[in-house]
Design an enzyme around this catalytic site. Sequence first.
Site, PDB file in Angstrom:
ATOM      1  N   ASP A  33      41.915  42.128  25.096  1.00 52.24           N
ATOM      2  CA  ASP A  33      41.911  42.820  26.384  1.00 52.24           C
ATOM      3  C   ASP A  33      43.527  43.313  26.449  1.00 52.24           C
ATOM      4  O   ASP A  33      44.247  42.467  26.209  1.00 52.24           O
ATOM      5  CB  ASP A  33      41.694  41.950  27.637  1.00 52.24           C
ATOM      6  CG  ASP A  33      40.409  41.674  27.907  1.00 52.24           C
ATOM      7  OD1 ASP A  33      39.460  42.044  27.110  1.00 52.24           O
ATOM      8  OD2 ASP A  33      39.942  40.868  28.839  1.00 52.24           O
ATOM      9  N   ASP A  34      43.733  44.566  27.036  1.00 51.68           N
ATOM     10  CA  ASP A  34      45.033  44.772  27.673  1.00 51.68           C
ATOM     11  C   ASP A  34      45.711  45.885  26.829  1.00 51.68           C
ATOM     12  O   ASP A  34      46.769  46.572  27.196  1.00 51.68           O
ATOM     13  CB  ASP A  34      45.823  43.692  27.884  1.00 51.68           C
ATOM     14  CG  ASP A  34      45.413  42.589  28.956  1.00 51.68           C
ATOM     15  OD1 ASP A  34      44.507  43.133  29.666  1.00 51.68           O
ATOM     16  OD2 ASP A  34      46.231  41.680  29.392  1.00 51.68           O
ATOM     17  N   HIS A  84      39.262  48.915  30.511  1.00 47.30           N
ATOM     18  CA  HIS A  84      39.623  48.012  31.386  1.00 47.30           C
ATOM     19  C   HIS A  84      40.469  48.390  32.352  1.00 47.30           C
ATOM     20  O   HIS A  84      41.475  47.768  32.767  1.00 47.30           O
ATOM     21  CB  HIS A  84      40.506  47.192  30.337  1.00 47.30           C
ATOM     22  CG  HIS A  84      40.772  45.780  30.505  1.00 47.30           C
ATOM     23  ND1 HIS A  84      39.789  44.948  31.140  1.00 47.30           N
ATOM     24  CD2 HIS A  84      41.888  45.024  30.696  1.00 47.30           C
ATOM     25  CE1 HIS A  84      40.272  43.535  31.299  1.00 47.30           C
ATOM     26  NE2 HIS A  84      41.565  43.713  31.013  1.00 47.30           N
ATOM     27  N   HIS A  88      45.054  48.498  34.880  1.00 47.53           N
ATOM     28  CA  HIS A  88      44.820  46.778  34.831  1.00 47.53           C
ATOM     29  C   HIS A  88      45.006  46.256  36.408  1.00 47.53           C
ATOM     30  O   HIS A  88      45.587  45.474  36.707  1.00 47.53           O
ATOM     31  CB  HIS A  88      46.186  46.201  33.985  1.00 47.53           C
ATOM     32  CG  HIS A  88      45.545  44.632  33.565  1.00 47.53           C
ATOM     33  ND1 HIS A  88      45.820  43.518  34.304  1.00 47.53           N
ATOM     34  CD2 HIS A  88      44.830  44.684  32.548  1.00 47.53           C
ATOM     35  CE1 HIS A  88      45.289  42.546  33.811  1.00 47.53           C
ATOM     36  NE2 HIS A  88      44.751  43.081  32.710  1.00 47.53           N
ATOM     37  N   TYR A 119      41.177  40.432  34.783  1.00 51.14           N
ATOM     38  CA  TYR A 119      41.475  39.099  35.005  1.00 51.14           C
ATOM     39  C   TYR A 119      39.926  38.484  35.406  1.00 51.14           C
ATOM     40  O   TYR A 119      39.647  37.435  36.083  1.00 51.14           O
ATOM     41  CB  TYR A 119      42.263  39.063  36.743  1.00 51.14           C
ATOM     42  CG  TYR A 119      43.405  39.806  36.522  1.00 51.14           C
ATOM     43  CD1 TYR A 119      44.718  39.067  35.937  1.00 51.14           C
ATOM     44  CD2 TYR A 119      43.583  41.036  36.902  1.00 51.14           C
ATOM     45  CE1 TYR A 119      45.853  39.792  35.938  1.00 51.14           C
ATOM     46  CE2 TYR A 119      44.746  41.436  37.129  1.00 51.14           C
ATOM     47  CZ  TYR A 119      46.102  40.926  36.566  1.00 51.14           C
ATOM     48  OH  TYR A 119      47.016  41.865  36.661  1.00 51.14           O
ATOM     49  N   HIS A 171      43.971  38.433  23.832  1.00 53.69           N
ATOM     50  CA  HIS A 171      44.876  39.513  24.459  1.00 53.69           C
ATOM     51  C   HIS A 171      45.736  40.116  23.252  1.00 53.69           C
ATOM     52  O   HIS A 171      46.367  39.527  22.658  1.00 53.69           O
ATOM     53  CB  HIS A 171      45.505  38.851  25.812  1.00 53.69           C
ATOM     54  CG  HIS A 171      44.511  38.393  26.924  1.00 53.69           C
ATOM     55  ND1 HIS A 171      43.947  37.481  26.770  1.00 53.69           N
ATOM     56  CD2 HIS A 171      44.267  39.205  28.098  1.00 53.69           C
ATOM     57  CE1 HIS A 171      43.297  37.167  27.787  1.00 53.69           C
ATOM     58  NE2 HIS A 171      43.378  38.494  28.498  1.00 53.69           N
TER      59      HIS A 171
END
Length: 201
Positions: A33-34, A84, A88, A119, A171
């Site tokens: 993620d991210d 995503h 964010h 999250y 991540h």
Amino acid sequence: MYTVKVPFVLRWLYPTLIWHRSRTEKRIFLTFDDGPIPDVTPFIINTLNNYGVKATFFCVGENIKKHPDLFDRLLENGHQIGNHTYNHLNGWKTSDDIYLQNVDQCEQLTGTSLFRPPYGRGRRSQYAKLNRYRIIMWDVLSGDFDLKLPPEKCLSNVLKYTQNGSIIVFHDNIKAIPRVTYALPRAIEHWLAEGYEFGVL
């Protein structure tokens, strides 16, 4: 506060979200993620390539805009892409209209049917309006974003709780670097030795 292994009650409360895949096949699913960001995404790509593993990257739209070369590299290396949001966003703290617009803005860059809420926080009303997506959650959270977590504990977390069909979250962000760079190659070696295959979502 977070739990490494997702409690059953969450899966029960949100049965339309995807928490894991088939428990009958010895296959697991790495997700990141991210990103993409130059500080760690290249390391992750190289590590996956070294072991012949494909993964799913849930990308933030503004990072794609900042680092299009890295995004292209993910595609060129055969990895799967997920949405995503563009910025964010935390769905619990964002109105539905703004949240959905932000998801759509990211979709213009990713062109994917996969979505993961940042999250893990979204509202039922948001999920209902995102029904054109497969909403991918997880059942194993590495905790690599936790600045207080020793890298060795991050590794033991994922090894302890992974099972057939697990969707595992790492991540590619700044906070995760010490833990993901330590845990990822060691975890992959362990899982390969255990006979696991790796899939994309």
